[in-house]
Design an enzyme around this catalytic site. Structure first.
Site, short mmCIF file in Angstrom:
data_model
loop_
_atom_site.label_atom_id
_atom_site.label_comp_id
_atom_site.label_asym_id
_atom_site.label_seq_id
_atom_site.Cartn_x
_atom_site.Cartn_y
_atom_site.Cartn_z
N HIS A 17 -9.08 5.28 -0.48
CA HIS A 17 -10.11 4.39 -1.06
C HIS A 17 -11.32 4.32 -0.14
O HIS A 17 -11.20 4.48 1.07
CB HIS A 17 -9.55 2.99 -1.32
CG HIS A 17 -8.95 2.35 -0.12
ND1 HIS A 17 -7.67 2.61 0.31
CD2 HIS A 17 -9.45 1.45 0.76
CE1 HIS A 17 -7.41 1.91 1.39
NE2 HIS A 17 -8.49 1.19 1.70
N HIS B 133 -14.54 1.77 0.83
CA HIS B 133 -15.12 0.43 0.74
C HIS B 133 -16.64 0.56 0.53
O HIS B 133 -17.30 1.34 1.22
CB HIS B 133 -14.92 -0.33 2.06
CG HIS B 133 -13.49 -0.62 2.39
ND1 HIS B 133 -12.90 -1.84 2.19
CD2 HIS B 133 -12.53 0.17 2.93
CE1 HIS B 133 -11.65 -1.81 2.59
NE2 HIS B 133 -11.38 -0.60 3.05
P1 5GP Z 1 -7.78 -0.72 4.01
O1 5GP Z 1 -7.47 -1.63 5.13
O2 5GP Z 1 -6.54 0.00 3.57
O3 5GP Z 1 -8.95 0.16 4.19
O4 5GP Z 1 -8.26 -1.66 2.84
C1 5GP Z 1 -7.47 -2.17 1.84
C2 5GP Z 1 -8.34 -3.16 1.13
O5 5GP Z 1 -7.70 -3.52 -0.05
C3 5GP Z 1 -8.58 -4.46 1.92
O6 5GP Z 1 -9.97 -4.66 2.08
C4 5GP Z 1 -7.93 -5.53 1.07
O7 5GP Z 1 -8.69 -6.70 1.03
C5 5GP Z 1 -7.84 -4.88 -0.28
N1 5GP Z 1 -6.68 -5.28 -1.06
C6 5GP Z 1 -5.41 -5.44 -0.61
N2 5GP Z 1 -4.60 -5.77 -1.64
C7 5GP Z 1 -5.38 -5.79 -2.75
C8 5GP Z 1 -5.11 -6.06 -4.12
O8 5GP Z 1 -3.99 -6.34 -4.54
N3 5GP Z 1 -6.15 -5.98 -4.97
C9 5GP Z 1 -7.43 -5.68 -4.56
N4 5GP Z 1 -8.38 -5.63 -5.48
N5 5GP Z 1 -7.71 -5.42 -3.27
C10 5GP Z 1 -6.70 -5.48 -2.38
#
Ligand code: 5GP
Length: 146
Positions: free
Chosen positions: A106, A108
């Site tokens: 993903h 951001h």
């Molecule tokens: P990472 O740390 O893997 O780059 O980011 C994961 C992102 O997913 C985080 O910013 C977190 O807030 C978001 N996130 C985690 N669980 C969920 C969810 O169930 N739904 C949504 N829409 N975002 C999520």
């Protein structure tokens, strides 16, 4: 890829893609989905994911980015417009050591306003009504960007 941890289809974003858990969707096409981050670091913080499974950039098929990045650009343009941002931060983490917490690739998309500091990554859960409102603002702005 040798040495790579296998993709876990039970991750949260895979469940969102399968419609097993809800999200505040902003945009969807054949290859990508964009939706609001549930713990936004700034107003309008969105995520863009490919529909093809991979843990992150390291194990993704290179063709994934052919579809992913145009959607990232589209959402960045729309989010900047919707929230009158001065800039847009694009972030992408790979593996736990780098800060990744959800193991489906993903990107951001975080609108940035001059002088407004970002909240912590993975901080406070946002109110559902607020996320729905912000998703609508980006969907509306999408009508005016390419
Ligand atoms: P990472 O740390 O893997 O780059 O980011 C994961 C992102 O997913 C985080 O910013 C977190 O807030 C978001 N996130 C985690 N669980 C969920 C969810 O169930 N739904 C949504 N829409 N975002 C999520």
């Amino acid at each position: 890829m040798p040495g790579t941890i296998p993709y876990d289809p039970e991750n949260i974003f895979s469940k969102i893609l399968k419609g097993q858990i809800p999200c505040h969707a902003i945009y969807e096409d054949e290859h990508t989905l964009a939706f609001m981050d549930i713990m936004p670091q700034a107003e309008g913080h969105a995520l863009v994911i490919p529909k093809t499974p991979s843990r992150n950039l390291l194990d993704a098929d290179p063709t994934t980015f052919m579809w992913l990045m145009p959607t990232v650009q589209k959402i960045a343009r729309a989010a900047k417009k919707a929230f009158h941002a001065d800039g847009v931060k694009i972030v992408q983490y790979n593996e736990t050591a780098a800060g990744q917490t959800v193991f489906h690739l993903h990107v951001h998309v975080i609108p940035i306003k001059d002088g407004v500091p970002l909240k912590p990554h993975g901080g406070k859960m946002e109110d559902g009504g607020k996320l729905a409102h912000n998703a609508e603002m980006i969907r509306e702005a999408l009508k005016f960007v390419s």
